[in-house]
Design a protein around this motif. Structure first.
Motif, PDB file in Angstrom:
ATOM      1  N   VAL A   1     -19.955 -40.865  93.492  1.00 16.03           N
ATOM      2  CA  VAL A   1     -21.067 -40.805  94.439  1.00 16.03           C
ATOM      3  C   VAL A   1     -22.315 -40.337  93.701  1.00 16.03           C
ATOM      4  CG1 VAL A   1     -21.973 -39.717  96.530  1.00 16.03           C
ATOM      5  CG2 VAL A   1     -19.544 -40.321  96.386  1.00 16.03           C
ATOM      6  N   VAL A   2     -23.423 -41.010  93.947  1.00 15.60           N
ATOM      7  CA  VAL A   2     -24.719 -40.578  93.422  1.00 15.60           C
ATOM      8  C   VAL A   2     -25.602 -40.221  94.610  1.00 15.60           C
ATOM      9  CG1 VAL A   2     -26.770 -41.205  92.096  1.00 15.60           C
ATOM     10  CG2 VAL A   2     -24.517 -42.016  91.368  1.00 15.60           C
ATOM     11  N   GLY A   3     -25.926 -38.940  94.749  1.00 20.27           N
ATOM     12  CA  GLY A   3     -26.793 -38.487  95.828  1.00 20.27           C
ATOM     13  C   GLY A   3     -28.251 -38.646  95.448  1.00 20.27           C
ATOM     14  N   VAL A   4     -29.046 -39.257  96.329  1.00 23.99           N
ATOM     15  CA  VAL A   4     -30.454 -39.530  96.013  1.00 23.99           C
ATOM     16  C   VAL A   4     -31.413 -38.882  97.004  1.00 23.99           C
ATOM     17  CG1 VAL A   4     -29.906 -41.696  94.826  1.00 23.99           C
ATOM     18  CG2 VAL A   4     -30.392 -41.725  97.287  1.00 23.99           C
ATOM     19  N   ALA A   5     -30.911 -38.013  97.870  1.00 16.29           N
ATOM     20  CA  ALA A   5     -31.775 -37.411  98.898  1.00 16.29           C
ATOM     21  C   ALA A   5     -32.849 -36.518  98.303  1.00 16.29           C
ATOM     22  CB  ALA A   5     -30.933 -36.614  99.894  1.00 16.29           C
ATOM     23  N   GLN A   6     -32.632 -36.037  97.064  1.00 17.62           N
ATOM     24  CA  GLN A   6     -33.605 -35.133  96.436  1.00 17.62           C
ATOM     25  C   GLN A   6     -34.474 -35.832  95.394  1.00 17.62           C
ATOM     26  OE1 GLN A   6     -32.090 -31.200  95.386  1.00 17.62           O
ATOM     27  NE2 GLN A   6     -30.265 -31.556  96.627  1.00 17.62           N
ATOM     28  N   VAL A   7     -34.566 -37.150  95.473  1.00 16.94           N
ATOM     29  CA  VAL A   7     -35.411 -37.914  94.546  1.00 16.94           C
ATOM     30  C   VAL A   7     -36.786 -38.105  95.176  1.00 16.94           C
ATOM     31  CG1 VAL A   7     -35.713 -40.092  93.326  1.00 16.94           C
ATOM     32  CG2 VAL A   7     -33.425 -39.087  93.547  1.00 16.94           C
ATOM     33  N   PRO A   8     -37.824 -37.410  94.671  1.00 15.43           N
ATOM     34  CA  PRO A   8     -39.141 -37.488  95.319  1.00 15.43           C
ATOM     35  C   PRO A   8     -39.718 -38.893  95.382  1.00 15.43           C
ATOM     36  CG  PRO A   8     -39.049 -35.642  93.789  1.00 15.43           C
ATOM     37  CD  PRO A   8     -37.809 -36.439  93.561  1.00 15.43           C
ATOM     38  N   ASP A   9     -39.509 -39.701  94.339  1.00 16.13           N
ATOM     39  CA  ASP A   9     -40.093 -41.047  94.319  1.00 16.13           C
ATOM     40  C   ASP A   9     -39.610 -41.897  95.483  1.00 16.13           C
ATOM     41  OD1 ASP A   9     -41.559 -40.530  92.074  1.00 16.13           O
ATOM     42  OD2 ASP A   9     -40.206 -41.535  90.682  1.00 16.13           O
ATOM     43  N   LEU A  10     -38.399 -41.643  95.962  1.00 13.12           N
ATOM     44  CA  LEU A  10     -37.855 -42.441  97.065  1.00 13.12           C
ATOM     45  C   LEU A  10     -38.386 -41.994  98.421  1.00 13.12           C
ATOM     46  CD1 LEU A  10     -34.114 -42.774  95.947  1.00 13.12           C
ATOM     47  CD2 LEU A  10     -36.030 -44.318  95.489  1.00 13.12           C
ATOM     48  N   ARG A  11     -39.010 -40.819  98.458  1.00 10.72           N
ATOM     49  CA  ARG A  11     -39.517 -40.285  99.732  1.00 10.72           C
ATOM     50  C   ARG A  11     -40.988 -40.622  99.956  1.00 10.72           C
ATOM     51  NH1 ARG A  11     -36.392 -36.101 101.890  1.00 10.72           N
ATOM     52  NH2 ARG A  11     -37.770 -36.377 103.682  1.00 10.72           N
ATOM     53  N   ARG A  12     -41.597 -41.344  99.016  1.00  8.48           N
ATOM     54  CA  ARG A  12     -43.020 -41.623  99.111  1.00  8.48           C
ATOM     55  C   ARG A  12     -43.279 -42.873  99.945  1.00  8.48           C
ATOM     56  NH1 ARG A  12     -43.008 -40.037  93.305  1.00  8.48           N
ATOM     57  NH2 ARG A  12     -43.883 -37.935  93.239  1.00  8.48           N
TER      58      ARG A  12
ATOM     59  N   VAL B   1     -22.722 -36.875  91.632  1.00  4.96           N
ATOM     60  CA  VAL B   1     -23.914 -36.554  90.863  1.00  4.96           C
ATOM     61  C   VAL B   1     -25.079 -36.460  91.842  1.00  4.96           C
ATOM     62  CG1 VAL B   1     -25.550 -37.357  89.129  1.00  4.96           C
ATOM     63  CG2 VAL B   1     -23.100 -37.702  88.781  1.00  4.96           C
ATOM     64  N   VAL B   2     -25.808 -35.362  91.810  1.00  5.25           N
ATOM     65  CA  VAL B   2     -26.986 -35.185  92.651  1.00  5.25           C
ATOM     66  C   VAL B   2     -28.219 -35.417  91.786  1.00  5.25           C
ATOM     67  CG1 VAL B   2     -28.303 -33.643  94.142  1.00  5.25           C
ATOM     68  CG2 VAL B   2     -25.802 -33.561  94.153  1.00  5.25           C
ATOM     69  N   ALA B   3     -28.849 -36.568  91.959  1.00  4.33           N
ATOM     70  CA  ALA B   3     -30.026 -36.915  91.166  1.00  4.33           C
ATOM     71  C   ALA B   3     -31.265 -36.248  91.749  1.00  4.33           C
ATOM     72  CB  ALA B   3     -30.206 -38.429  91.147  1.00  4.33           C
ATOM     73  N   ARG B   4     -32.129 -35.783  90.859  1.00  2.00           N
ATOM     74  CA  ARG B   4     -33.376 -35.157  91.296  1.00  2.00           C
ATOM     75  C   ARG B   4     -34.618 -35.905  90.805  1.00  2.00           C
ATOM     76  NH1 ARG B   4     -29.563 -31.282  91.272  1.00  2.00           N
ATOM     77  NH2 ARG B   4     -29.623 -29.780  93.005  1.00  2.00           N
ATOM     78  N   SER B   5     -34.396 -37.050  90.221  1.00  2.00           N
ATOM     79  CA  SER B   5     -35.494 -37.936  89.828  1.00  2.00           C
ATOM     80  C   SER B   5     -34.962 -39.356  89.819  1.00  2.00           C
ATOM     81  CB  SER B   5     -36.033 -37.575  88.442  1.00  2.00           C
ATOM     82  OG  SER B   5     -35.093 -37.912  87.439  1.00  2.00           O
ATOM     83  N   LEU B   6     -35.884 -40.318  89.838  1.00  2.00           N
ATOM     84  CA  LEU B   6     -35.473 -41.712  89.814  1.00  2.00           C
ATOM     85  C   LEU B   6     -34.761 -42.043  88.510  1.00  2.00           C
ATOM     86  CD1 LEU B   6     -35.491 -44.308  91.432  1.00  2.00           C
ATOM     87  CD2 LEU B   6     -37.745 -44.835  90.465  1.00  2.00           C
TER      88      LEU B   6
END
Length: 288
Positions: free
Chosen positions: A46-57, A5-10
């Motif tokens: 697998v949960v991909g979180v590289a595209q979660v903006p909140d984690l990049r702040r 799963v590729v998550a795009r938000s928190l």
């Protein structure tokens, strides 16, 4: 074959982990993919979180720095984070090659929980509070409560690392490590040292020389009483050398294929002495 799963938000990441609490979280993959390629890991979910903006702040305040779990080593080095948390930037520069630094993240280093993780001594020395979210809401804990053993954390099923919140003391910060060569090497011994001129304290945390990330608290208290805080916050060579010996006493290294325990203990003493001298060299204070 893994279910990915590729998550795009928190919220998406939390929902995916709630439905598959045993899923492996994938950020930069610089540690995980090595283990998969070697056949050491075969994650089913697998949960991909590289595209979660909140984690990049990330954010910087007068006395606090917040670093999202998805912030990369390159960002730690090349943004204003490098001024706010210079030891974190120093540690990031020692990690791998440019492609690894572009992909690897703070959350990945935390999640791997290796004693040789380069950012971990820095987090310990900066009194980091690790923020995680999961089915029961948000939890916050110190690094020693988060890293509970070699490559073991206190993360519960379905929880995700969100950020690390760090102190921003007034004083110089240093990160040093030693390995068989100068770059692209796993640490044989590492050390972070932080001077806090307002509290008149020194904090020193060790990497790759114990099962966790110990603070050299006895050495910290000893040296704080011997620094001339009133007149330029200076230390003499004899104090620095003794400090190194006392820091080494806080290590509990082992013999392995990368180094002997005796060498690691000697290296920690040298690194601590060097870091203290640098931290209290003339002009070393950071303005409040």
């Amino acid at each position: 074959m893994s279910d990915v799963v590729v998550a795009r938000s928190l919220d998406e990441a939390r929902e995916a982990l709630a439905s598959q609490p045993d899923a492996t979280v994938l950020a930069g993959g610089t540690d995980l993919m090595v283990e998969i390629n070697r056949g050491l890991r075969r994650p089913r979910h697998v949960v991909g979180v590289a595209q979660v903006p909140d984690l990049r702040r990330w954010s910087v305040a007068d006395n606090r720095v917040v670093v999202g779990a998805g912030v990369t080593y390159t960002e730690m080095m090349t943004t204003a984070l490098a001024d706010a948390a210079p030891a974190l930037a120093q540690a990031a520069r020692t990690v791998g090659s440019p492609p690894i630094r572009n992909a690897g993240t703070l959350g990945g280093n935390l999640g791997t929980a290796s004693p040789a993780g380069d950012t971990l001594p820095v987090l310990a020395a900066l009194n980091a509070e690790i923020v995680v979210v999961g089915p029961d809401g948000e939890r916050r804990m110190g690094l020693n409560d988060f890293v509970v053993g070699v490559k073991r954390t206190s993360l519960r099923p379905g929880e995700l690392i969100v950020a690390a919140e760090l102190d921003r003391p007034r004083g110089r910060q240093e990160f040093l490590k030693i390995g068989p060569r100068n770059a692209m090497v796993i640490s044989m011994a590492g050390l972070a040292l932080v001077a806090d001129h307002d509290a008149r304290t020194v904090r020193c945390a060790l990497g790759a020389v114990a099962a966790g990330i110990p603070r050299a608290r006895e050495a910290e208290a000893w040296v704080a009483e011997r620094i001339d805080w009133e007149n330029g916050a200076s230390v003499d060579d004899a104090v620095a050398d003794e400090f190194g010996s006392r820091v080494a006493a806080a290590a509990s290294p082992i013999d392995d294929h990368r180094s002997t325990a005796a060498y690691r203990r000697h290296a920690v003493a040298v690194l601590a002495t060097r870091a203290l001298k640098r931290a209290f060299a003339p002009g070393g204070n950071r303005d409040a």
